[in-house]
Scaffold this active site. Structure first.
Site, mmCIF file in Angstrom:
data_model
loop_
_atom_site.group_PDB
_atom_site.id
_atom_site.type_symbol
_atom_site.label_atom_id
_atom_site.label_comp_id
_atom_site.label_asym_id
_atom_site.label_seq_id
_atom_site.Cartn_x
_atom_site.Cartn_y
_atom_site.Cartn_z
ATOM 1 C CE LYS A 20 -3.569 2.394 2.634
ATOM 2 N NZ LYS A 20 -4.581 2.286 3.703
ATOM 3 N NE ARG A 51 -5.975 9.624 3.503
ATOM 4 C CZ ARG A 51 -4.712 9.886 3.191
ATOM 5 N NH1 ARG A 51 -4.306 11.145 3.069
ATOM 6 N NH2 ARG A 51 -3.849 8.908 3.002
ATOM 7 C CE LYS A 65 -6.136 1.874 -0.286
ATOM 8 N NZ LYS A 65 -6.564 1.897 1.071
ATOM 9 C CB SER A 102 -11.663 7.262 -3.107
ATOM 10 O OG SER A 102 -10.441 7.711 -2.538
HETATM 11 C C1 PBG Z 1 -7.086 3.650 5.706
HETATM 12 C C2 PBG Z 1 -7.607 3.364 4.353
HETATM 13 C C3 PBG Z 1 -7.514 4.249 3.290
HETATM 14 C C4 PBG Z 1 -8.157 3.654 2.213
HETATM 15 C C5 PBG Z 1 -8.611 2.407 2.633
HETATM 16 N N1 PBG Z 1 -8.252 2.240 3.959
HETATM 17 C C6 PBG Z 1 -6.974 5.622 3.243
HETATM 18 C C7 PBG Z 1 -5.637 5.892 3.758
HETATM 19 O O1 PBG Z 1 -4.773 5.018 3.830
HETATM 20 O O2 PBG Z 1 -5.450 7.042 4.107
HETATM 21 C C8 PBG Z 1 -8.289 4.311 0.885
HETATM 22 C C9 PBG Z 1 -9.314 3.778 -0.021
HETATM 23 C C10 PBG Z 1 -9.656 4.665 -1.148
HETATM 24 O O3 PBG Z 1 -9.049 5.719 -1.381
HETATM 25 O O4 PBG Z 1 -10.609 4.319 -1.859
HETATM 26 N N2 PBG Z 1 -6.922 2.596 6.553
#
Ligand code: PBG
Length: 332
Positions: A202, A212, A256, A282
Protein backbone atom coordinates in the site's frame (compact mmCIF):
# COMPACT_ATOMS: atom_id res chain seq x y z
CA UNK A 1 7.42 -17.61 -24.15
CA UNK A 2 8.48 -16.02 -27.44
CA UNK A 3 5.61 -14.48 -29.42
CA UNK A 4 5.47 -16.03 -32.89
CA UNK A 5 5.07 -13.63 -35.79
CA UNK A 6 5.37 -15.13 -39.24
CA UNK A 7 6.24 -12.72 -42.05
CA UNK A 8 3.49 -10.74 -43.76
CA UNK A 9 1.22 -11.81 -45.43
CA UNK A 10 1.43 -15.30 -43.89
CA UNK A 11 0.20 -13.67 -40.77
CA UNK A 12 -2.14 -10.72 -40.69
CA UNK A 13 -2.95 -10.00 -37.06
CA UNK A 14 -6.10 -8.18 -38.11
CA UNK A 15 -7.69 -11.51 -39.14
CA UNK A 16 -8.59 -12.37 -35.56
CA UNK A 17 -9.86 -8.85 -34.88
CA UNK A 18 -12.26 -8.79 -37.84
CA UNK A 19 -15.58 -9.64 -36.13
CA UNK A 20 -16.98 -9.62 -32.59
CA UNK A 21 -17.06 -13.43 -32.66
CA UNK A 22 -13.39 -13.71 -33.58
CA UNK A 23 -12.47 -11.09 -31.00
CA UNK A 24 -14.42 -12.98 -28.35
CA UNK A 25 -12.73 -16.25 -29.26
CA UNK A 26 -9.25 -14.81 -29.05
CA UNK A 27 -9.71 -12.58 -26.00
CA UNK A 28 -7.23 -13.59 -23.31
CA UNK A 29 -8.83 -11.97 -20.28
CA UNK A 30 -12.38 -11.44 -19.16
CA UNK A 31 -14.06 -9.47 -16.44
CA UNK A 32 -16.88 -11.17 -14.57
CA UNK A 33 -18.93 -10.42 -11.49
CA UNK A 34 -16.75 -12.95 -9.63
CA UNK A 35 -13.89 -10.47 -9.81
CA UNK A 36 -15.57 -7.78 -7.74
CA UNK A 37 -15.27 -6.69 -4.13
CA UNK A 38 -17.55 -3.76 -3.34
CA UNK A 39 -16.25 -1.21 -0.77
CA UNK A 40 -19.10 0.40 1.19
CA UNK A 41 -19.41 3.08 3.85
CA UNK A 42 -21.58 2.64 6.91
CA UNK A 43 -22.86 5.25 9.38
CA UNK A 44 -25.08 5.38 12.47
CA UNK A 45 -28.82 5.98 12.17
CA UNK A 46 -31.91 4.51 10.64
CA UNK A 47 -33.03 4.43 7.03
CA UNK A 48 -30.67 7.14 5.83
CA UNK A 49 -28.13 7.66 3.07
CA UNK A 50 -25.66 10.53 2.76
CA UNK A 51 -24.02 11.29 -0.54
CA UNK A 52 -20.23 11.61 -0.65
CA UNK A 53 -19.74 14.64 -2.91
CA UNK A 54 -16.23 13.75 -4.06
CA UNK A 55 -17.41 10.25 -5.05
CA UNK A 56 -20.48 10.76 -7.26
CA UNK A 57 -22.99 7.94 -6.82
CA UNK A 58 -21.39 6.67 -3.58
CA UNK A 59 -23.36 6.99 -0.35
CA UNK A 60 -22.74 6.32 3.31
CA UNK A 61 -25.56 4.05 4.49
CA UNK A 62 -27.11 3.22 7.82
CA UNK A 63 -26.89 -0.46 8.74
CA UNK A 64 -30.46 -1.27 7.67
CA UNK A 65 -29.84 0.29 4.25
CA UNK A 66 -26.47 -1.42 4.02
CA UNK A 67 -28.11 -4.79 4.56
CA UNK A 68 -30.46 -4.04 1.64
CA UNK A 69 -27.47 -3.00 -0.45
CA UNK A 70 -25.64 -6.20 0.45
CA UNK A 71 -28.69 -8.21 -0.60
CA UNK A 72 -28.81 -6.43 -3.97
CA UNK A 73 -25.09 -7.07 -4.41
CA UNK A 74 -25.50 -10.77 -3.58
CA UNK A 75 -28.47 -11.02 -5.95
CA UNK A 76 -26.26 -9.69 -8.72
CA UNK A 77 -23.61 -12.28 -7.83
CA UNK A 78 -21.02 -9.98 -6.26
CA UNK A 79 -18.98 -12.30 -4.03
CA UNK A 80 -17.75 -9.83 -1.41
CA UNK A 81 -18.43 -6.51 0.27
CA UNK A 82 -15.87 -4.51 2.25
CA UNK A 83 -17.09 -2.33 5.12
CA UNK A 84 -15.64 1.06 6.09
CA UNK A 85 -17.22 2.88 9.03
CA UNK A 86 -17.90 6.60 9.47
CA UNK A 87 -17.25 6.96 13.18
CA UNK A 88 -18.86 9.60 15.38
CA UNK A 89 -16.07 12.07 16.24
CA UNK A 90 -17.10 11.83 19.93
CA UNK A 91 -15.90 8.20 19.93
CA UNK A 92 -12.42 8.98 18.65
CA UNK A 93 -9.69 8.65 21.30
CA UNK A 94 -5.89 8.59 21.36
CA UNK A 95 -5.90 4.89 22.30
CA UNK A 96 -8.61 4.10 19.71
CA UNK A 97 -10.57 1.85 22.11
CA UNK A 98 -13.71 2.00 19.99
CA UNK A 99 -11.88 -0.04 17.34
CA UNK A 100 -12.21 -3.23 19.40
CA UNK A 101 -15.60 -2.55 20.93
CA UNK A 102 -17.64 -5.72 20.26
CA UNK A 103 -20.65 -3.58 19.37
CA UNK A 104 -19.00 -0.83 17.38
CA UNK A 105 -20.62 0.31 14.16
CA UNK A 106 -18.54 -1.88 11.94
CA UNK A 107 -19.04 -5.04 14.02
CA UNK A 108 -22.80 -4.46 14.14
CA UNK A 109 -22.78 -4.04 10.37
CA UNK A 110 -20.87 -7.32 9.94
CA UNK A 111 -23.37 -9.19 12.12
CA UNK A 112 -26.37 -7.65 10.39
CA UNK A 113 -25.09 -8.56 6.94
CA UNK A 114 -24.05 -12.08 7.93
CA UNK A 115 -27.49 -12.61 9.49
CA UNK A 116 -29.51 -11.35 6.54
CA UNK A 117 -27.27 -12.19 3.58
CA UNK A 118 -25.05 -15.05 4.76
CA UNK A 119 -23.75 -15.90 1.29
CA UNK A 120 -21.93 -12.67 0.59
CA UNK A 121 -18.38 -12.63 1.97
CA UNK A 122 -17.80 -9.76 4.37
CA UNK A 123 -14.39 -8.13 4.36
CA UNK A 124 -13.29 -5.65 7.02
CA UNK A 125 -10.83 -2.81 7.33
CA UNK A 126 -8.24 -3.34 10.05
CA UNK A 127 -6.68 0.07 10.75
CA UNK A 128 -7.11 2.72 13.40
CA UNK A 129 -7.69 5.84 11.28
CA UNK A 130 -11.46 6.03 11.86
CA UNK A 131 -10.90 5.81 15.62
CA UNK A 132 -8.45 8.61 16.44
CA UNK A 133 -8.62 12.33 15.90
CA UNK A 134 -5.30 12.35 14.00
CA UNK A 135 -6.61 10.30 11.09
CA UNK A 136 -3.60 7.98 11.32
CA UNK A 137 -3.76 4.22 10.86
CA UNK A 138 -1.86 3.65 14.10
CA UNK A 139 -1.52 4.99 17.62
CA UNK A 140 0.25 8.34 17.68
CA UNK A 141 2.78 9.12 20.42
CA UNK A 142 4.69 12.42 20.30
CA UNK A 143 4.00 12.68 16.61
CA UNK A 144 5.23 9.15 15.91
CA UNK A 145 3.00 6.32 14.67
CA UNK A 146 4.13 3.63 17.11
CA UNK A 147 4.36 0.21 15.51
CA UNK A 148 4.22 -2.48 18.17
CA UNK A 149 1.55 -0.90 20.33
CA UNK A 150 -0.53 -0.42 17.19
CA UNK A 151 -0.14 -4.09 16.30
CA UNK A 152 -1.52 -5.07 19.74
CA UNK A 153 -4.53 -2.81 19.13
CA UNK A 154 -5.04 -4.16 15.60
CA UNK A 155 -5.05 -7.73 16.90
CA UNK A 156 -7.84 -6.87 19.35
CA UNK A 157 -9.74 -5.15 16.57
CA UNK A 158 -9.31 -8.04 14.13
CA UNK A 159 -10.43 -10.59 16.73
CA UNK A 160 -13.67 -8.70 17.34
CA UNK A 161 -14.30 -8.60 13.60
CA UNK A 162 -13.68 -12.34 13.35
CA UNK A 163 -16.03 -12.94 16.28
CA UNK A 164 -18.67 -10.80 14.56
CA UNK A 165 -18.50 -13.18 11.61
CA UNK A 166 -16.17 -11.49 9.14
CA UNK A 167 -15.01 -13.80 6.35
CA UNK A 168 -11.98 -11.76 5.33
CA UNK A 169 -9.86 -9.48 7.49
CA UNK A 170 -8.35 -6.58 5.56
CA UNK A 171 -5.40 -5.04 7.39
CA UNK A 172 -4.79 -1.72 5.61
CA UNK A 173 -2.50 -0.22 8.25
CA UNK A 174 1.01 -1.08 6.95
CA UNK A 175 2.48 -1.74 10.40
CA UNK A 176 5.26 -4.35 10.56
CA UNK A 177 4.39 -7.70 12.09
CA UNK A 178 0.63 -7.35 12.08
CA UNK A 179 -0.20 -10.27 9.83
CA UNK A 180 1.65 -12.81 11.95
CA UNK A 181 0.19 -11.39 15.15
CA UNK A 182 -3.35 -11.49 13.75
CA UNK A 183 -2.93 -14.95 12.33
CA UNK A 184 -1.75 -16.49 15.60
CA UNK A 185 -4.42 -14.66 17.62
CA UNK A 186 -7.10 -15.94 15.25
CA UNK A 187 -5.80 -19.52 15.50
CA UNK A 188 -5.72 -19.29 19.29
CA UNK A 189 -9.23 -17.82 19.44
CA UNK A 190 -10.79 -20.55 17.28
CA UNK A 191 -10.98 -18.58 14.03
CA UNK A 192 -8.77 -20.89 12.04
CA UNK A 193 -10.71 -20.31 8.82
CA UNK A 194 -10.91 -16.54 8.72
CA UNK A 195 -9.01 -15.31 5.67
CA UNK A 196 -6.56 -12.43 5.70
CA UNK A 197 -6.34 -10.24 2.61
CA UNK A 198 -3.31 -8.17 3.39
CA UNK A 199 -2.96 -4.66 2.02
CA UNK A 200 0.64 -5.73 1.56
CA UNK A 201 1.84 -3.14 -0.94
CA UNK A 202 0.00 0.00 0.00
CA UNK A 203 1.55 3.23 -1.21
CA UNK A 204 1.51 6.66 0.43
CA UNK A 205 -0.75 7.99 -2.29
CA UNK A 206 -2.57 11.18 -3.11
CA UNK A 207 -5.29 9.09 -4.74
CA UNK A 208 -6.99 8.42 -1.36
CA UNK A 209 -8.40 11.94 -0.96
CA UNK A 210 -12.10 11.28 -1.63
CA UNK A 211 -12.08 8.21 0.65
CA UNK A 212 -10.91 10.35 3.53
CA UNK A 213 -13.93 12.58 2.87
CA UNK A 214 -16.20 9.53 2.91
CA UNK A 215 -14.98 8.34 6.32
CA UNK A 216 -14.71 11.85 7.72
CA UNK A 217 -10.92 11.77 8.09
CA UNK A 218 -9.79 14.39 5.59
CA UNK A 219 -9.75 17.50 7.71
CA UNK A 220 -8.34 15.44 10.55
CA UNK A 221 -5.16 13.97 9.09
CA UNK A 222 -2.11 15.56 10.65
CA UNK A 223 0.95 15.24 8.43
CA UNK A 224 1.11 12.34 6.00
CA UNK A 225 1.39 8.54 6.06
CA UNK A 226 4.86 8.26 4.55
CA UNK A 227 6.49 6.60 7.57
CA UNK A 228 4.30 3.54 7.15
CA UNK A 229 2.85 3.51 3.65
CA UNK A 230 5.22 2.84 0.75
CA UNK A 231 7.18 5.32 -1.31
CA UNK A 232 5.74 5.46 -4.85
CA UNK A 233 9.26 5.17 -6.25
CA UNK A 234 9.74 1.61 -4.98
CA UNK A 235 8.90 -1.77 -6.44
CA UNK A 236 11.44 -4.24 -4.92
CA UNK A 237 10.12 -3.28 -1.50
CA UNK A 238 6.59 -4.22 -2.58
CA UNK A 239 7.79 -7.75 -3.31
CA UNK A 240 9.55 -7.96 0.05
CA UNK A 241 6.37 -6.84 1.81
CA UNK A 242 4.26 -9.34 -0.08
CA UNK A 243 6.68 -12.16 0.62
CA UNK A 244 6.81 -11.16 4.28
CA UNK A 245 3.01 -11.06 4.63
CA UNK A 246 2.60 -14.41 2.89
CA UNK A 247 5.15 -15.95 5.24
CA UNK A 248 3.23 -14.50 8.19
CA UNK A 249 -0.03 -16.12 7.12
CA UNK A 250 -1.79 -13.87 4.60
CA UNK A 251 -4.07 -15.84 2.27
CA UNK A 252 -4.47 -13.12 -0.33
CA UNK A 253 -2.55 -9.93 -1.05
CA UNK A 254 -3.44 -6.51 -2.33
CA UNK A 255 -1.75 -3.75 -4.26
CA UNK A 256 -3.10 -0.26 -3.66
CA UNK A 257 -3.80 2.10 -5.46
CA UNK A 258 -4.67 0.21 -8.62
CA UNK A 259 -4.16 1.59 -12.12
CA UNK A 260 -1.00 3.59 -11.36
CA UNK A 261 0.54 0.42 -9.82
CA UNK A 262 -0.32 -2.28 -12.37
CA UNK A 263 3.38 -3.09 -12.69
CA UNK A 264 3.34 -4.17 -9.05
CA UNK A 265 0.28 -6.36 -9.66
CA UNK A 266 2.02 -8.14 -12.52
CA UNK A 267 5.27 -8.59 -10.58
CA UNK A 268 3.31 -10.01 -7.63
CA UNK A 269 1.39 -12.50 -9.71
CA UNK A 270 4.46 -13.65 -11.62
CA UNK A 271 6.67 -13.94 -8.57
CA UNK A 272 4.32 -15.54 -6.06
CA UNK A 273 1.32 -16.98 -7.92
CA UNK A 274 -1.00 -16.17 -5.04
CA UNK A 275 -4.51 -14.68 -5.02
CA UNK A 276 -3.75 -11.09 -5.98
CA UNK A 277 -6.10 -8.11 -5.68
CA UNK A 278 -5.92 -4.45 -6.49
CA UNK A 279 -7.84 -1.59 -4.96
CA UNK A 280 -9.10 0.87 -7.56
CA UNK A 281 -9.17 3.65 -5.00
CA UNK A 282 -11.42 6.62 -4.46
CA UNK A 283 -9.27 9.08 -6.43
CA UNK A 284 -9.18 6.79 -9.45
CA UNK A 285 -12.96 6.46 -9.26
CA UNK A 286 -13.44 10.21 -8.82
CA UNK A 287 -11.28 11.01 -11.85
CA UNK A 288 -13.37 8.78 -14.10
CA UNK A 289 -16.61 10.20 -12.71
CA UNK A 290 -15.48 13.80 -13.04
CA UNK A 291 -14.26 13.42 -16.61
CA UNK A 292 -17.43 11.55 -17.56
CA UNK A 293 -19.62 14.22 -15.95
CA UNK A 294 -17.88 16.79 -18.12
CA UNK A 295 -18.51 14.74 -21.23
CA UNK A 296 -14.75 14.32 -21.73
CA UNK A 297 -14.76 10.52 -21.65
CA UNK A 298 -17.33 7.75 -21.92
CA UNK A 299 -17.56 6.82 -18.24
CA UNK A 300 -18.95 3.31 -18.70
CA UNK A 301 -16.43 2.39 -21.34
CA UNK A 302 -13.55 3.67 -19.21
CA UNK A 303 -14.91 1.79 -16.21
CA UNK A 304 -14.83 -1.51 -18.10
CA UNK A 305 -11.49 -0.83 -19.73
CA UNK A 306 -9.87 0.10 -16.43
CA UNK A 307 -11.16 -3.05 -14.72
CA UNK A 308 -10.04 -5.24 -17.61
CA UNK A 309 -6.58 -3.73 -17.17
CA UNK A 310 -6.41 -5.27 -13.69
CA UNK A 311 -7.27 -8.69 -15.06
CA UNK A 312 -4.62 -8.34 -17.76
CA UNK A 313 -2.10 -7.37 -15.07
CA UNK A 314 -2.77 -10.66 -13.30
CA UNK A 315 -5.26 -9.67 -10.62
CA UNK A 316 -7.80 -12.21 -9.41
CA UNK A 317 -10.14 -9.50 -8.26
CA UNK A 318 -10.60 -5.77 -7.80
CA UNK A 319 -11.98 -3.68 -4.98
CA UNK A 320 -13.91 -1.05 -6.86
CA UNK A 321 -16.60 1.51 -6.19
CA UNK A 322 -17.90 0.61 -9.66
CA UNK A 323 -18.81 -2.90 -8.47
CA UNK A 324 -22.59 -2.43 -8.55
CA UNK A 325 -22.55 -0.58 -11.90
CA UNK A 326 -20.41 -3.29 -13.43
CA UNK A 327 -22.49 -6.10 -11.99
CA UNK A 328 -25.69 -4.52 -13.32
CA UNK A 329 -24.19 -3.97 -16.73
CA UNK A 330 -22.90 -7.57 -16.90
CA UNK A 331 -26.33 -8.81 -15.78
CA UNK A 332 -28.21 -6.87 -18.46
C1 PBG B 1 -7.09 3.65 5.71
C2 PBG B 1 -7.61 3.36 4.35
C3 PBG B 1 -7.51 4.25 3.29
C4 PBG B 1 -8.16 3.65 2.21
C5 PBG B 1 -8.61 2.41 2.63
N1 PBG B 1 -8.25 2.24 3.96
C6 PBG B 1 -6.97 5.62 3.24
C7 PBG B 1 -5.64 5.89 3.76
O1 PBG B 1 -4.77 5.02 3.83
O2 PBG B 1 -5.45 7.04 4.11
C8 PBG B 1 -8.29 4.31 0.89
C9 PBG B 1 -9.31 3.78 -0.02
C10 PBG B 1 -9.66 4.66 -1.15
O3 PBG B 1 -9.05 5.72 -1.38
O4 PBG B 1 -10.61 4.32 -1.86
N2 PBG B 1 -6.92 2.60 6.55
Amino acid sequence: MTPVVAPFPLIRLRRTRRTPALRALTRQNTLTVDDLIWPVFVMEGQDEAHAVPSMPGVERLTIDRLVDAARSAADLGIPAICIFPYIDPALKTDQCEEAWNTDNLSNRAIRAIKDAVPDIAVMTDVALDPYNAHGHDGIVRNGEIVNDETVDALVKMALEQARAGADILGPSDMMDGRIGAMRSACEADGHKDVAILSYAAKYASAFYGPFRDAVGASGALTGDKKTYQMDPGNSDEALRLIHRDLMEGADMVMVKPGLPYLDICRLTKDQFGVPTYAYQVSGEFAMVKAAAANGWIDGDAVMFESLMAFKRAGCDGILTYFAMDVARALDA
